[in-house]
Design a protein around this motif. Structure first.
Motif, PDB file in Angstrom:
ATOM      1  N   TYR A  43       0.794  -1.226   0.000  1.00  0.00           N
ATOM      2  CA  TYR A  43       0.000   0.000   0.000  1.00  0.00           C
ATOM      3  C   TYR A  43       0.827   1.277   0.000  1.00  0.00           C
ATOM      4  N   VAL A 139      -7.253  -3.599   7.528  1.00  0.00           N
ATOM      5  CA  VAL A 139      -8.564  -3.011   7.232  1.00  0.00           C
ATOM      6  C   VAL A 139      -8.422  -1.518   6.937  1.00  0.00           C
ATOM      7  N   LEU A 140      -7.640  -0.819   7.747  1.00  0.00           N
ATOM      8  CA  LEU A 140      -7.463   0.625   7.546  1.00  0.00           C
ATOM      9  C   LEU A 140      -6.713   0.923   6.257  1.00  0.00           C
ATOM     10  N   ALA A 142      -6.655  -0.932   3.539  1.00  0.00           N
ATOM     11  CA  ALA A 142      -7.559  -1.214   2.429  1.00  0.00           C
ATOM     12  C   ALA A 142      -8.581  -0.097   2.253  1.00  0.00           C
ATOM     13  N   PHE A 143      -9.089   0.408   3.367  1.00  0.00           N
ATOM     14  CA  PHE A 143     -10.069   1.500   3.300  1.00  0.00           C
ATOM     15  C   PHE A 143      -9.435   2.774   2.756  1.00  0.00           C
ATOM     16  N   LEU A 144      -8.254   3.131   3.277  1.00  0.00           N
ATOM     17  CA  LEU A 144      -7.605   4.374   2.848  1.00  0.00           C
ATOM     18  C   LEU A 144      -7.157   4.311   1.394  1.00  0.00           C
ATOM     19  N   ARG A 146      -8.694   2.989  -1.000  1.00  0.00           N
ATOM     20  CA  ARG A 146      -9.854   3.225  -1.863  1.00  0.00           C
ATOM     21  C   ARG A 146     -10.385   4.646  -1.728  1.00  0.00           C
ATOM     22  N   ASN A 147     -10.011   5.322  -0.662  1.00  0.00           N
ATOM     23  CA  ASN A 147     -10.524   6.672  -0.416  1.00  0.00           C
ATOM     24  C   ASN A 147      -9.387   7.664  -0.194  1.00  0.00           C
ATOM     25  N   ASN A 148      -8.287   7.425  -0.884  1.00  0.00           N
ATOM     26  CA  ASN A 148      -7.108   8.268  -0.688  1.00  0.00           C
ATOM     27  C   ASN A 148      -7.187   9.513  -1.563  1.00  0.00           C
TER      28      ASN A 148
END
Length: 205
Positions: A43, A139-140, A142-144, A146-148
């Motif tokens: 990531y 989890v964080l 993967a979330f970031l 997609r919303n970076n």
């Protein structure tokens, strides 16, 4: 009341002495690999040569130092202060991003937990505690990912587009940069030079 049978007892492993040290060290290496290689590397590909090397070796050396400190019965507070001092001395001149600093503390925390904490069931305890660190981090990330939303200041040299409104300016900047512009903020307009400083918020396509 029957005593609880632990994983360590089932496997017939003696966690004292060299065997216990090697098992703890192996579990630490596995966790560092999962955290640094499979999470950080995937990531955060920028800056990898600098930090990937440091995270692995820092985790190893902290584990070994904590094991040595436990053998000589050094107070935990003193040990934490010592590691904090080492960190300040090493990184005092570096501008480390927040995420990299977080990974730094995760690496130190994993090494200290695996070397110092005396779990009733050492293998199960180490695996469980390390999993409780890895899963939220994954989890964080993967979330970031997609919303970076990134931001960058640019100099735009067409004031007609600037004065035409945000929608027109966003469309023009998107065409030029290829970025998916989410919003913009006009920082400065220079009428004499016919330029404007614009802060763009975007996601890379």
């Amino acid at each position: 009341m029957a005593s609880m049978i632990t994983v360590t007892q089932i496997l017939g492993i003696n966690m004292e002495g060299t065997t216990g040290f090697l098992i703890r060290f192996l579990l630490t290496l596995i966790t560092l690999f999962l955290l640094v290689r499979l999470l950080y590397y995937e990531y955060r590909k920028e800056g990898i040569p600098e930090y990937l090397f440091a995270f692995f070796l820092l985790g190893i050396i902290v584990f070994l130092i904590c094991t040595a400190l436990e053998m000589v019965q050094v107070e935990l507070g003193f040990a934490l202060g010592l590691f904090a001092l080492f960190g300040i001395l090493r990184f005092r001149t570096e501008s480390i991003p927040v995420r990299e600093m977080t990974y730094l503390f995760l690496v130190i925390g994993i090494a200290m937990i695996n070397s110092l904490v005396d779990f009733i069931d050492p293998i199960n305890g180490i695996v469980l505690s390390n999993t409780m660190i890895i899963i939220p981090a994954w989890v964080l990330e993967a979330f970031l990912s997609r919303n970076n939303i990134k931001k960058q200041e640019i100099v735009y040299d067409n004031l007609e587009d600037v004065f035409a409104g945000d929608e027109v300016l966003i469309k023009k900047i998107t065409e030029v940069t290829g970025y998916a512009i989410k919003k913009i903020r006009i920082l400065k307009v220079d009428i004499m030079l016919k330029k404007a400083n614009v802060l763009i918020f975007y996601k890379e396509k």
